[in-house]
Scaffold this active site. Structure first.
Site, PDB file in Angstrom:
ATOM      1  CG  ASN A   1      -0.162  -0.043   2.505  1.00  0.00           C
ATOM      2  OD1 ASN A   1       0.569   0.900   2.815  1.00  0.00           O
ATOM      3  ND2 ASN A   1      -0.273  -1.130   3.256  1.00  0.00           N
TER       4      ASN A   1
ATOM      5  CG  PHE B   1      -2.878   5.831  13.480  1.00  0.00           C
ATOM      6  CD1 PHE B   1      -2.089   5.476  14.564  1.00  0.00           C
ATOM      7  CD2 PHE B   1      -2.771   7.119  12.966  1.00  0.00           C
ATOM      8  CE1 PHE B   1      -1.213   6.378  15.130  1.00  0.00           C
ATOM      9  CE2 PHE B   1      -1.898   8.032  13.521  1.00  0.00           C
ATOM     10  CZ  PHE B   1      -1.107   7.662  14.605  1.00  0.00           C
TER      11      PHE B   1
ATOM     12  CB  ILE C   1      -0.377  -6.241  14.590  1.00  0.00           C
ATOM     13  CG1 ILE C   1       0.074  -7.102  13.402  1.00  0.00           C
ATOM     14  CG2 ILE C   1       0.737  -6.129  15.622  1.00  0.00           C
ATOM     15  CD1 ILE C   1       1.105  -6.458  12.516  1.00  0.00           C
TER      16      ILE C   1
END
Ligand code: CTP
Length: 397
Positions: free
Chosen positions: A208, A323, A305
């Site tokens: 990405n 985030f 994670i």
């Protein structure tokens, strides 16, 4: 932490010298004694009278001042401090330091001292970027000089870019950190950053667009507050910060393993853009093109994670921060993401193209905590990092 320390402050001749007045005040507020030294050029920008009034000590200016030589030789002056701080460090002063020139009091002190030296450079952006300055910087760092800044921003000369003197609080934090202080001293903080690469075969991968800029800025801000930072990064564009415990990984599964190996930590900030899927049965050898045939890829889900760490039964960090990049219903989506993943805070940003945030220098963040949503004004990514690090420090202490 700073009380009782003595700093020999060498003020170089740049327009930013005026910030030294504030720096002296703030150092003295913290109980630091400041012995000021000014270069001749510095006197063009601030008066010795103002400097000595704020420092509460006479300014040292001349190398060959016999009275002072009798009272305190320049060698002795170079040794009285716990730290020698050069602010602003001009291109000229850096060049002299890097090359061992000692033609005036300031440079003689810098040559004679056996005390750690910290510099806060400030100069025009082109002067900073000049090969000579960058060479001198590398030499100084190699000699063990600590460097604070410079910052990016509008400059007094009308240009924009790196070269601004660090702000006074940043210099203070660096000084605190030098003396082993800072609100996060003794605390271990984990930061994940960058993208992950998920192999298709040995030469191809899925990835990405994450550059790693925000994660790197957060790690730097945490370091400035004195934390020990374990920085687990995928293959990012921006270089990892100096001074972290660096763990380079490629895939999401490697990132999880590196994160688990880094525990226990007091806090963990998950800024990485982890690939949600990996290619099932990635090939060990390069997939060859075959006429008329297209390869088809199947996927497996990668471990989450953030959720794994946030939901740990034993050894969970006291503060887990995730985030969320959202294009719609930012607050609602980020709030439910916080609950789903089990983290304490979510830093949500609105990444609709019209905001110009994705790939830009600025960020507009909403911090989602147990108490609700808190909109932060639009600011630079470095400023977001500073603010987040300060919040984190406040929550941990
Ligand atoms: N994250 C992670 N491991 C993953 C995926 C994401 O640790 N396998 C973390 C990221 O580092 C980030 C947060 O989870 O802190 C983002 O969560 P994610 O569900 O991927 O959210 P978005 O990227 O915003 O995507 P979506 O809207 O699809 O949920």
């Amino acid at each position: 932490m700073l009380a009782g320390k003595r700093i020999l402050l060498i003020i170089g001749g740049g327009i930013a010298a005026y910030k030294c007045l504030e720096l002296i005040r703030r150092l003295r507020d913290r109980g630091v004694s400041v012995t000021p030294v000014m270069t001749r050029a510095a006197e063009e920008f601030v008066t010795p009278l103002s400097v000595s009034a704020l420092a509460g000590e006479a300014v040292h200016q001349e190398l060959f001042d016999l009275t002072k030589e009798a009272e305190m030789g320049h060698i002795q002056l170079s040794r009285v401090a716990d730290l020698v701080l050069v602010a602003p460090a001009t291109a000229d002063l850096m060049a002299k330091m890097a090359n061992g020139l000692a033609g005036d009091l300031a440079t003689t002190l810098l040559m004679a001292t056996d005390t750690p030296v910290m510099i806060a450079p400030a100069m025009n952006v082109r002067m900073w970027q000049h090969a000579a300055t960058q060479r001198n910087l590398a030499l100084l760092q190699g000699d063990g000089v600590t460097v604070v800044g410079p910052n990016d921003g509008d400059m007094a000369c009308g240009e924009f870019g790196p070269g601004r003197l660090s702000e006074v609080p940043e210099i203070l934090t660096a000084v605190e950190r030098h003396f082993g202080g800072g609100p996060l001293a003794g605390k271990r903080v984990l930061v994940t950053s960058g993208p992950t690469h998920e192999p298709i075969d040995p030469v191809r991968y899925i990835a990405n667009r994450s550059s790693g800029a925000q994660g790197t800025a957060i790690a730097e801000a945490l370091l400035r507050l004195g934390a020990e930072v374990i920085f687990v990064t995928g293959p990012a564009d921006v270089a990892p910060p100096k001074g972290v415990v660096l763990r380079r990984v490629e895939t999401a599964r490697e990132m999880l393993a590196a994160v688990e190996a880094a525990l226990p930590v007091e806090a963990a900030v998950f800024a990485a853009a982890v690939a949600d899927w990996r290619v099932r049965g990635a090939s060990d050898s390069k997939i060859k093109k075959q006429a008329g045939q297209l390869p088809s890829l199947e996927f497996d889900e990668n471990p989450d994670i953030l959720a794994t760490v946030a939901q740990m039964k034993a050894g969970r960090p006291a503060l887990v921060v995730g985030f969320a990049a959202e294009t719609d219903d930012v607050i609602a989506n980020a709030t439910s993401k916080r609950q789903r993943k089990g983290c304490d805070w979510i830093v949500a940003n609105d990444v609709r193209p019209e905001t110009g945030i994705m790939g830009g220098a600025e960020n507009a963040v909403t911090l989602i905590t147990e108490e609700g949503a808190e909109d932060w004004p639009r600011m630079g990514k470095r400023a977001v990092a500073e603010r987040l690090a300060e919040r984190l420090a406040a929550a941990l202490t």
